[in-house]
Structures are given as structure tokens and as C-alpha cells.
Scaffold this motif. Structure first.
Motif, PDB file in Angstrom:
ATOM      1  N   GLY A   1       0.804  -1.207   0.000  1.00 39.63           N
ATOM      2  CA  GLY A   1       0.000   0.000   0.000  1.00 39.63           C
ATOM      3  C   GLY A   1       0.838   1.257   0.000  1.00 39.63           C
ATOM      4  N   LEU A   2       0.189   2.363   0.348  1.00 42.62           N
ATOM      5  CA  LEU A   2       0.787   3.685   0.252  1.00 42.62           C
ATOM      6  C   LEU A   2       0.425   4.511   1.474  1.00 42.62           C
ATOM      7  CD1 LEU A   2       2.174   5.940  -1.548  1.00 42.62           C
ATOM      8  CD2 LEU A   2      -0.140   6.487  -2.341  1.00 42.62           C
ATOM      9  N   CYS A   3       1.387   5.264   1.975  1.00 40.01           N
ATOM     10  CA  CYS A   3       1.114   6.291   2.974  1.00 40.01           C
ATOM     11  C   CYS A   3       0.746   7.575   2.238  1.00 40.01           C
ATOM     12  CB  CYS A   3       2.342   6.544   3.843  1.00 40.01           C
ATOM     13  SG  CYS A   3       2.861   5.152   4.836  1.00 40.01           S
ATOM     14  N   SER A   4      -0.403   8.141   2.555  1.00 38.29           N
ATOM     15  CA  SER A   4      -0.832   9.324   1.811  1.00 38.29           C
ATOM     16  C   SER A   4       0.088  10.514   2.037  1.00 38.29           C
ATOM     17  CB  SER A   4      -2.275   9.691   2.177  1.00 38.29           C
ATOM     18  OG  SER A   4      -2.359  10.334   3.430  1.00 38.29           O
ATOM     19  N   VAL A   5       0.855  10.527   3.132  1.00 42.29           N
ATOM     20  CA  VAL A   5       1.773  11.639   3.381  1.00 42.29           C
ATOM     21  C   VAL A   5       2.858  11.712   2.313  1.00 42.29           C
ATOM     22  CG1 VAL A   5       1.384  11.646   5.864  1.00 42.29           C
ATOM     23  CG2 VAL A   5       3.242  10.276   4.924  1.00 42.29           C
TER      24      VAL A   5
ATOM     25  N   GLY B   1      17.454  -6.243  13.374  1.00 42.92           N
ATOM     26  CA  GLY B   1      16.488  -5.561  14.220  1.00 42.92           C
ATOM     27  C   GLY B   1      15.067  -5.974  13.919  1.00 42.92           C
ATOM     28  N   LEU B   2      14.743  -6.127  12.644  1.00 38.26           N
ATOM     29  CA  LEU B   2      13.410  -6.590  12.265  1.00 38.26           C
ATOM     30  C   LEU B   2      13.148  -7.976  12.827  1.00 38.26           C
ATOM     31  CD1 LEU B   2      10.771  -6.402  10.659  1.00 38.26           C
ATOM     32  CD2 LEU B   2      12.031  -7.119   8.629  1.00 38.26           C
ATOM     33  N   THR B   3      14.137  -8.830  12.759  1.00 38.52           N
ATOM     34  CA  THR B   3      14.002 -10.183  13.308  1.00 38.52           C
ATOM     35  C   THR B   3      13.772 -10.141  14.809  1.00 38.52           C
ATOM     36  OG1 THR B   3      15.404 -11.113  11.569  1.00 38.52           O
ATOM     37  CG2 THR B   3      15.151 -12.411  13.575  1.00 38.52           C
ATOM     38  N   GLU B   4      14.510  -9.270  15.501  1.00 41.36           N
ATOM     39  CA  GLU B   4      14.384  -9.186  16.956  1.00 41.36           C
ATOM     40  C   GLU B   4      13.012  -8.658  17.370  1.00 41.36           C
ATOM     41  OE1 GLU B   4      16.834  -7.380  20.820  1.00 41.36           O
ATOM     42  OE2 GLU B   4      17.600  -7.102  18.773  1.00 41.36           O
ATOM     43  N   LEU B   5      12.466  -7.736  16.605  1.00 49.05           N
ATOM     44  CA  LEU B   5      11.135  -7.218  16.919  1.00 49.05           C
ATOM     45  C   LEU B   5      10.064  -8.291  16.734  1.00 49.05           C
ATOM     46  CD1 LEU B   5      11.352  -3.675  15.301  1.00 49.05           C
ATOM     47  CD2 LEU B   5      11.153  -4.173  17.744  1.00 49.05           C
ATOM     48  N   GLY B   6      10.288  -9.204  15.807  1.00 43.10           N
ATOM     49  CA  GLY B   6       9.420 -10.372  15.654  1.00 43.10           C
ATOM     50  C   GLY B   6       7.963 -10.022  15.474  1.00 43.10           C
ATOM     51  N   ASP B   7       7.113 -10.672  16.267  1.00 41.32           N
ATOM     52  CA  ASP B   7       5.672 -10.498  16.087  1.00 41.32           C
ATOM     53  C   ASP B   7       5.138  -9.218  16.724  1.00 41.32           C
ATOM     54  OD1 ASP B   7       5.795 -11.114  18.769  1.00 41.32           O
ATOM     55  OD2 ASP B   7       4.623 -12.965  18.630  1.00 41.32           O
ATOM     56  N   ARG B   8       6.045  -8.357  17.203  1.00 43.59           N
ATOM     57  CA  ARG B   8       5.594  -7.055  17.691  1.00 43.59           C
ATOM     58  C   ARG B   8       5.361  -6.079  16.533  1.00 43.59           C
ATOM     59  NH1 ARG B   8       7.373  -7.558  23.189  1.00 43.59           N
ATOM     60  NH2 ARG B   8       5.797  -6.013  23.771  1.00 43.59           N
ATOM     61  N   VAL B   9       5.789  -6.449  15.327  1.00 44.07           N
ATOM     62  CA  VAL B   9       5.650  -5.582  14.157  1.00 44.07           C
ATOM     63  C   VAL B   9       4.249  -5.723  13.560  1.00 44.07           C
ATOM     64  CG1 VAL B   9       6.487  -5.079  11.822  1.00 44.07           C
ATOM     65  CG2 VAL B   9       8.112  -5.685  13.638  1.00 44.07           C
ATOM     66  N   ALA B  10       3.573  -4.583  13.392  1.00 51.15           N
ATOM     67  CA  ALA B  10       2.235  -4.586  12.810  1.00 51.15           C
ATOM     68  C   ALA B  10       2.236  -4.166  11.352  1.00 51.15           C
ATOM     69  CB  ALA B  10       1.323  -3.643  13.599  1.00 51.15           C
ATOM     70  N   ALA B  11       3.202  -3.331  10.968  1.00 52.10           N
ATOM     71  CA  ALA B  11       3.248  -2.828   9.597  1.00 52.10           C
ATOM     72  C   ALA B  11       4.639  -2.271   9.328  1.00 52.10           C
ATOM     73  CB  ALA B  11       2.191  -1.749   9.369  1.00 52.10           C
TER      74      ALA B  11
ATOM     75  N   LEU C   1       3.875  -0.496   3.415  1.00 51.25           N
ATOM     76  CA  LEU C   1       3.345   0.749   2.884  1.00 51.25           C
ATOM     77  C   LEU C   1       4.464   1.617   2.331  1.00 51.25           C
ATOM     78  CD1 LEU C   1       1.067   1.451   5.982  1.00 51.25           C
ATOM     79  CD2 LEU C   1       0.395   0.326   3.852  1.00 51.25           C
ATOM     80  N   MET C   2       4.364   1.973   1.068  1.00 57.53           N
ATOM     81  CA  MET C   2       5.365   2.820   0.443  1.00 57.53           C
ATOM     82  C   MET C   2       5.262   4.239   0.987  1.00 57.53           C
ATOM     83  SD  MET C   2       5.146   1.479  -3.464  1.00 57.53           S
ATOM     84  CE  MET C   2       6.598   2.435  -3.852  1.00 57.53           C
ATOM     85  N   GLU C   3       6.450   4.843   1.198  1.00 62.10           N
ATOM     86  CA  GLU C   3       6.493   6.169   1.812  1.00 62.10           C
ATOM     87  C   GLU C   3       7.646   6.964   1.210  1.00 62.10           C
ATOM     88  OE1 GLU C   3       5.945   7.698   6.350  1.00 62.10           O
ATOM     89  OE2 GLU C   3       7.631   6.356   5.999  1.00 62.10           O
ATOM     90  N   PHE C   4       7.354   8.204   0.815  1.00 60.81           N
ATOM     91  CA  PHE C   4       8.384   9.155   0.381  1.00 60.81           C
ATOM     92  C   PHE C   4       9.217   8.647  -0.792  1.00 60.81           C
ATOM     93  CE2 PHE C   4       7.968  10.312   5.028  1.00 60.81           C
ATOM     94  CZ  PHE C   4       7.069  11.325   4.774  1.00 60.81           C
TER      95      PHE C   4
END
Length: 280
Positions: free
Chosen positions: A30-34, A202-212, A249-252
Motif C-alpha cells: 500500500g501507500l502512505c498518503s503523506v 532488528g526486524l528479526t528481533e522485533l518479531g511479532d511485535r511488528v504490525a506494519a 506501505l510505500m512512503e516518500f
């Protein structure tokens, strides 16, 4: 075998578990409208659909301000007209003094948009510099926001960003533990000037705490490159998230140019192992 979707027990048929949707666990792009603050919401939606994107995070700063419900309703109508799902509401709630009093309006706006999640910010001071009392106050305000969000059937996710209490993986995990609310998670994005291997760890360490995830390609600093310049990073990141149904979500985009969105989306889609025909 009965040939039905029921399990038979001693007390009679037991309803089977509901079938798993065929696209459950698929990464939604998806896309961030900002990304296109200068465009009207209608134009943002058109560019997103043209790029084959399916979800949008509407920003509260320009396109869907919480204090203007009529505009929020109009943005929801645009989303519905173009077949876009509002996966999240990009708020600028920072858990600062006085803000909790205004958070119910943020939650109501998210509901009007049909969002399932509100992006929030973890204060305005980096974890290295924050004083204990400020950190504690931010935790309490986020906890109260989480309660209000839950009352509206919503989740929260903190922006993974510098100059906040979620500026590192360790501080993010600590904050989420301190808030201790089941409906609070975090976003992830590659930290500035961090090598790919470290960012992915870092992404691996955050694990299932990541929502998006917010997807962009910056290097060095905030120099905006095409996604293809760091495609190996995004292929690896989306590989780690595969099967978890994490919105990306794509941004900038480079130059804030809406004309490059379709090409950038195609690169992200390739990194996700998707084809345009697989989109709803």
C-alpha cells in the motif's frame, strides 16, 4: 467420513473451524498518503490504484484531519469508490501532555475511515536523552490511548523513528513491555545509515511485535533513492515477514513524484514475490 465440514463428537456434530481465507498471511502492499501531501485525496487514490496497490494509510495532517469529520467521511468515500482499504490512520498523536484528551477524536476518525490501526508516536525525545519521569508519563499516555482504541475496536502501532522512545529496537521492546497492552505494536522501517544486515537483525528481533512496515530506500541519510537501489534489503525484509500478513506501505518516493509510484510499486511487488494479477 461424513463428507461434511463438521467434526462428530459424542454430543453430536461439532462445527468445523472456519476456513482460512485463501490470501490469509499475504503481504498487503500500500501507500502512505503523506508521500503526496500536496495532492488531493482523490488524486492519491487514483495513483495508488494505478500502481496496483490495495491499502492506504491516510495521514491526519493533510488528507484526513481528525478535527474535520466531514473531510474524513469524504476520504472514506474515495477509498470505497476506488476499492482501497484503509489499513491504518496515520496520526500524529505523540503521547504528550494534554493529548489524551484529544485522542477520542483520533479514534473516531479512524473508525470513520474504516481503519483497523492507528499509527502513533512514542513521545518527542530520543531514548538516550529522555528523563525517567518523561518516559513514565509517555508510557501512561500510550496506555490510556490503547484503552480508548480498544473501546473502538482498534489497535495502535508506534512509529519506529528517531527522537522518540522507539528509536532503537531495544527501547521499542522495552516500551511495548511497559505499556503492556495487547493491542499495541510497532511499525518498522530501516533506520537511517544502518547497514542492511543490522537493519534486518532488528526486524528479526522485533518479531511479532511488528504490525506494519514503511518501505523506502534512503541512503545516505535521508537521500531518497529508488527502491531498486536497495532491493536486496526489501527482498530479505519481506521474506522475513512472509506469511504474517504484515502491511507494507510505500512512503516518500524519490522527488515526491507521483509519476514514479507505479514503477516503485512494481519493484516492491517483485521483492514480495507477487504479481500484479495476484492483487484483488
Amino acid at each position: 467420513m461424513t463428507g461434511t465440514n463438521s467434526r462428530v463428537g459424542r454430543a453430536g456434530p461439532v462445527p468445523a473451524d472456519p476456513p482460512t481465507p485463501p490470501d490469509a498471511g499475504r503481504t498487503r502492499l500500500g501507500l502512505c498518503s503523506v508521500t503526496f501531501r500536496r495532492l488531493r485525496a482523490l488524486e492519491v487514490a487514483r495513483y495508488a490504484v494505478h500502481a496496483g496497490l490495495e491499502v492506504v494509510e491516510w495521514g491526519a495532517d493533510v488528507h484526513a484531519p481528525a478535527e474535520d469529520p466531514d473531510t474524513v467521511r469524504a476520504v472514506r468515500e474515495i477509498s470505497d469508490r476506488y476499492g482501497l482499504t484503509c489499513c491504518s490512520y496515520g496520526s500524529y498523536f505523540r503521547a504528550s501532555p494534554g493529548e489524551p484528551a484529544g485522542f477520542p477524536a483520533v479514534a473516531r476518525a479512524a473508525v470513520l475511515l474504516g481503519a483497523e490501526r492507528i499509527r502513533v508516536w512514542a513521545g518527542g525525545t530520543g531514548s538516550r536523552y529522555v528523563q525517567p519521569d518523561e518516559r513514565h508519563a509517555t508510557v501512561l499516555r500510550l496506555r490510556e490511548a490503547a484503552r480508548i482504541a480498544a473501546d473502538h475496536g482498534l489497535t495502535l502501532a508506534t512509529e519506529f523513528h528517531g527522537n522518540t522512545l522507539t528509536d532503537t529496537v531495544a527501547s521499542t521492546l522495552r516500551l511495548l513491555d511497559e505499556v503492556n497492552a495487547a493491542n499495541v505494536h510497532t511499525y518498522w522501517q530501516p533506520p537511517l545509515d544502518v547497514p542492511d544486515e543490522e537493519a534486518l537483525a532488528g526486524l528479526t528481533e522485533l518479531g511479532d511485535r511488528v504490525a506494519a512496515v514503511h518501505a523506502f530506500s534512503w541512503w545516505p541519510g535521508n537521500t531518497r533513492l529508488p527502491l531498486a537501489e536497495r532491493q536486496s534489503l526489501w527482498t530479505a525484509a519481506l521474506g522475513l515477514l512472509d506469511g504474517r500478513g504484515i502491511d507494507t506501505l510505500m512512503e516518500f518516493v524519490p522527488g515526491d513524484d507521483p509519476e514514479v509510484l507505479a514503477h516503485e510499486a512494481a519493484v516492491l511487488r517483485q521483492a514480495a514475490g507477487q504479481t500484479l494479477s495476484a492483487q484483488p
